[in-house]
Design a protein around this motif. Structure first.
Motif, mmCIF file in Angstrom:
data_model
loop_
_atom_site.group_PDB
_atom_site.id
_atom_site.type_symbol
_atom_site.label_atom_id
_atom_site.label_comp_id
_atom_site.label_asym_id
_atom_site.label_seq_id
_atom_site.Cartn_x
_atom_site.Cartn_y
_atom_site.Cartn_z
ATOM 1 N N ASP A 68 0.806 -1.219 0.000
ATOM 2 C CA ASP A 68 0.000 0.000 0.000
ATOM 3 C C ASP A 68 0.839 1.269 0.000
ATOM 4 O O ASP A 68 0.475 2.268 -0.603
ATOM 5 C CB ASP A 68 -0.931 0.027 1.220
ATOM 6 C CG ASP A 68 -2.021 -1.029 1.158
ATOM 7 O OD1 ASP A 68 -2.171 -1.685 0.105
ATOM 8 O OD2 ASP A 68 -2.725 -1.202 2.165
ATOM 9 N N TYR A 69 1.973 1.249 0.697
ATOM 10 C CA TYR A 69 2.752 2.470 0.869
ATOM 11 C C TYR A 69 4.112 2.425 0.183
ATOM 12 O O TYR A 69 5.024 3.167 0.545
ATOM 13 C CB TYR A 69 2.922 2.776 2.359
ATOM 14 C CG TYR A 69 1.595 2.938 3.041
ATOM 15 C CD1 TYR A 69 0.781 4.031 2.758
ATOM 16 C CD2 TYR A 69 1.121 1.983 3.926
ATOM 17 C CE1 TYR A 69 -0.460 4.168 3.348
ATOM 18 C CE2 TYR A 69 -0.116 2.117 4.529
ATOM 19 C CZ TYR A 69 -0.900 3.212 4.237
ATOM 20 O OH TYR A 69 -2.119 3.342 4.821
ATOM 21 N N CYS A 70 4.258 1.577 -0.820
ATOM 22 C CA CYS A 70 5.548 1.474 -1.511
ATOM 23 C C CYS A 70 5.891 2.734 -2.312
ATOM 24 O O CYS A 70 7.035 2.932 -2.686
ATOM 25 C CB CYS A 70 5.586 0.240 -2.409
ATOM 26 S SG CYS A 70 5.686 -1.299 -1.466
ATOM 27 N N LEU A 71 4.903 3.579 -2.564
ATOM 28 C CA LEU A 71 5.174 4.863 -3.215
ATOM 29 C C LEU A 71 5.391 5.966 -2.185
ATOM 30 O O LEU A 71 5.461 7.141 -2.531
ATOM 31 C CB LEU A 71 4.014 5.254 -4.144
ATOM 32 C CG LEU A 71 3.819 4.383 -5.378
ATOM 33 C CD1 LEU A 71 2.606 4.848 -6.169
ATOM 34 C CD2 LEU A 71 5.060 4.400 -6.261
ATOM 35 N N GLY A 72 5.488 5.596 -0.919
ATOM 36 C CA GLY A 72 5.623 6.561 0.162
ATOM 37 C C GLY A 72 4.301 6.683 0.899
ATOM 38 O O GLY A 72 3.248 6.258 0.409
ATOM 39 N N PHE A 73 4.344 7.248 2.066
ATOM 40 C CA PHE A 73 3.141 7.325 2.896
ATOM 41 C C PHE A 73 2.147 8.377 2.421
ATOM 42 O O PHE A 73 1.009 8.395 2.850
ATOM 43 C CB PHE A 73 3.526 7.580 4.359
ATOM 44 C CG PHE A 73 4.194 6.397 4.983
ATOM 45 C CD1 PHE A 73 3.484 5.245 5.270
ATOM 46 C CD2 PHE A 73 5.551 6.414 5.260
ATOM 47 C CE1 PHE A 73 4.095 4.137 5.822
ATOM 48 C CE2 PHE A 73 6.184 5.316 5.819
ATOM 49 C CZ PHE A 73 5.452 4.174 6.101
ATOM 50 N N VAL A 81 -2.530 2.377 -8.966
ATOM 51 C CA VAL A 81 -2.689 1.203 -9.816
ATOM 52 C C VAL A 81 -4.075 1.191 -10.470
ATOM 53 O O VAL A 81 -4.215 0.896 -11.659
ATOM 54 C CB VAL A 81 -2.440 -0.079 -8.978
ATOM 55 C CG1 VAL A 81 -2.919 -1.320 -9.694
ATOM 56 C CG2 VAL A 81 -0.970 -0.193 -8.612
ATOM 57 N N ALA A 82 -5.102 1.540 -9.704
ATOM 58 C CA ALA A 82 -6.477 1.547 -10.230
ATOM 59 C C ALA A 82 -6.630 2.540 -11.378
ATOM 60 O O ALA A 82 -7.408 2.303 -12.307
ATOM 61 C CB ALA A 82 -7.462 1.864 -9.111
ATOM 62 N N VAL A 89 -2.706 -6.249 -5.113
ATOM 63 C CA VAL A 89 -2.944 -7.199 -4.029
ATOM 64 C C VAL A 89 -3.261 -6.424 -2.748
ATOM 65 O O VAL A 89 -2.813 -5.296 -2.558
ATOM 66 C CB VAL A 89 -1.726 -8.127 -3.794
ATOM 67 C CG1 VAL A 89 -1.508 -9.048 -4.986
ATOM 68 C CG2 VAL A 89 -0.475 -7.347 -3.458
ATOM 69 N N ASP A 90 -4.046 -7.035 -1.874
ATOM 70 C CA ASP A 90 -4.422 -6.409 -0.610
ATOM 71 C C ASP A 90 -3.357 -6.720 0.438
ATOM 72 O O ASP A 90 -3.457 -7.688 1.190
ATOM 73 C CB ASP A 90 -5.788 -6.920 -0.149
ATOM 74 C CG ASP A 90 -6.304 -6.188 1.085
ATOM 75 O OD1 ASP A 90 -5.566 -5.349 1.645
ATOM 76 O OD2 ASP A 90 -7.443 -6.449 1.491
ATOM 77 N N ALA A 91 -2.309 -5.913 0.429
ATOM 78 C CA ALA A 91 -1.197 -6.112 1.354
ATOM 79 C C ALA A 91 -0.508 -4.788 1.627
ATOM 80 O O ALA A 91 -0.416 -3.937 0.749
ATOM 81 C CB ALA A 91 -0.205 -7.120 0.779
ATOM 82 N N LEU A 92 -0.030 -4.641 2.847
ATOM 83 C CA LEU A 92 0.654 -3.415 3.252
ATOM 84 C C LEU A 92 2.057 -3.326 2.674
ATOM 85 O O LEU A 92 2.545 -2.249 2.369
ATOM 86 C CB LEU A 92 0.747 -3.344 4.779
ATOM 87 C CG LEU A 92 -0.584 -3.358 5.529
ATOM 88 C CD1 LEU A 92 -0.340 -3.467 7.028
ATOM 89 C CD2 LEU A 92 -1.386 -2.115 5.193
ATOM 90 N N ASN A 93 2.724 -4.480 2.569
ATOM 91 C CA ASN A 93 4.097 -4.549 2.079
ATOM 92 C C ASN A 93 4.413 -5.997 1.720
ATOM 93 O O ASN A 93 3.524 -6.856 1.765
ATOM 94 C CB ASN A 93 5.079 -3.990 3.124
ATOM 95 C CG ASN A 93 4.908 -4.657 4.483
ATOM 96 O OD1 ASN A 93 4.599 -5.834 4.585
ATOM 97 N ND2 ASN A 93 5.107 -3.888 5.538
ATOM 98 N N LEU A 99 2.548 -13.105 4.602
ATOM 99 C CA LEU A 99 1.675 -13.517 5.702
ATOM 100 C C LEU A 99 0.208 -13.640 5.287
ATOM 101 O O LEU A 99 -0.642 -13.925 6.120
ATOM 102 C CB LEU A 99 1.803 -12.531 6.870
ATOM 103 C CG LEU A 99 3.189 -12.430 7.505
ATOM 104 C CD1 LEU A 99 3.237 -11.313 8.537
ATOM 105 C CD2 LEU A 99 3.595 -13.760 8.133
ATOM 106 N N GLY A 100 -0.105 -13.390 4.007
ATOM 107 C CA GLY A 100 -1.479 -13.531 3.524
ATOM 108 C C GLY A 100 -2.226 -12.230 3.346
ATOM 109 O O GLY A 100 -3.413 -12.230 3.016
ATOM 110 N N GLY A 101 -1.565 -11.102 3.553
ATOM 111 C CA GLY A 101 -2.169 -9.795 3.299
ATOM 112 C C GLY A 101 -3.219 -9.379 4.311
ATOM 113 O O GLY A 101 -3.275 -9.891 5.422
ATOM 114 N N HIS A 102 -4.026 -8.405 3.910
ATOM 115 C CA HIS A 102 -5.110 -7.868 4.748
ATOM 116 C C HIS A 102 -4.601 -7.320 6.083
ATOM 117 O O HIS A 102 -5.279 -7.427 7.102
ATOM 118 C CB HIS A 102 -6.196 -8.924 4.993
ATOM 119 C CG HIS A 102 -6.852 -9.399 3.740
ATOM 120 N ND1 HIS A 102 -7.881 -8.704 3.140
ATOM 121 C CD2 HIS A 102 -6.616 -10.482 2.967
ATOM 122 C CE1 HIS A 102 -8.257 -9.344 2.048
ATOM 123 N NE2 HIS A 102 -7.492 -10.415 1.907
ATOM 124 N N GLY A 103 -3.394 -6.780 6.083
ATOM 125 C CA GLY A 103 -2.866 -6.189 7.310
ATOM 126 C C GLY A 103 -2.407 -7.210 8.336
ATOM 127 O O GLY A 103 -2.408 -6.922 9.535
#
Length: 193
Positions: A68-73, A81-82, A89-93, A99-103
């Motif tokens: 989610d934050y790979c382009l910076g916070f 991407v949209a 993918v639904d993942a923070l990093n 670990l399966g995403g979703h935070g």
């Protein structure tokens, strides 16, 4: 139906290639240099070049494997991407992907007190060994310890020990996750195409 295309961070290359090799992922995969993590600006420019091309070539749709934050916070990777018509993918990093995403990392570490490492991220972190120890320990003083996240590659124990000593952080646990988490986030994203 045409195969989906995946544009992924090179840090997850071993896991994604294993899924393809064992027949659990039927997609065309394009890996970007994992060192783009060091510069969100370079990552953004690279994605601006790659995504339109992949969208034009891949009739099965495009899934982007970045956090989610790979382009910076300040920027949302999901919205970025949209705008190209792709799905993220639904993942923070990358750790969250493993670990399966979703935070999942937030569930394990809601207070942000852990330093999560993969074997690949450990190699990135070894540059800290060249810095003065006091300075490095000051940078990490708000953390409690290291969590090793092992999917395919084992950790080099000497490198882990050196980083632990340099940061002043003990290794608290090792999570053996395999490739199931990456498969889950990819399957979910592909289903949205």
């Amino acid at each position: 139906m045409s195969k989906p295309c995946i544009v992924a961070c090179g840090s997850l290359k071993p896991e994604i290639e294993k899924l393809v090799a064992q027949g659990d992922l039927d997609a065309e995969v394009f890996f970007l240099d994992k060192h783009l993590h060091e510069s969100p600006e370079r990552l953004e420019v690279t994605l601006q070049q790659v995504l339109p091309k992949r969208m034009a070539e891949c009739s099965g749709g495009v899934v982007v494997v970045y956090g989610d934050y790979c382009l910076g916070f300040q920027k949302s990777m999901k919205e970025f991407v949209a705008a190209y018509g792709a799905v993220k993918v639904d993942a923070l990093n990358c750790i969250d992907c493993l670990l399966g995403g979703h935070g999942a990392t937030l569930k394990l570490d809601p207070e942000h007190k852990k330093f999560f490492l993969t074997p690949g991220f450990l190699d990135f972190s070894l540059s800290l060994l060249e810095e003065p120890r006091e300075q490095v320990q000051e940078m990490f003083k708000s953390l409690d310890g290291i969590v090793l996240v092992e999917s395919l590659e084992p950790f080099d124990p000497d490198k882990v020990q050196a980083l632990s000593e340099q940061t002043g952080l003990p290794v608290q646990e090792t999570l053996h996750v395999g490739v199931d988490g990456v498969k889950a986030v990819l399957d979910e994203a592909i289903a949205q195409l």
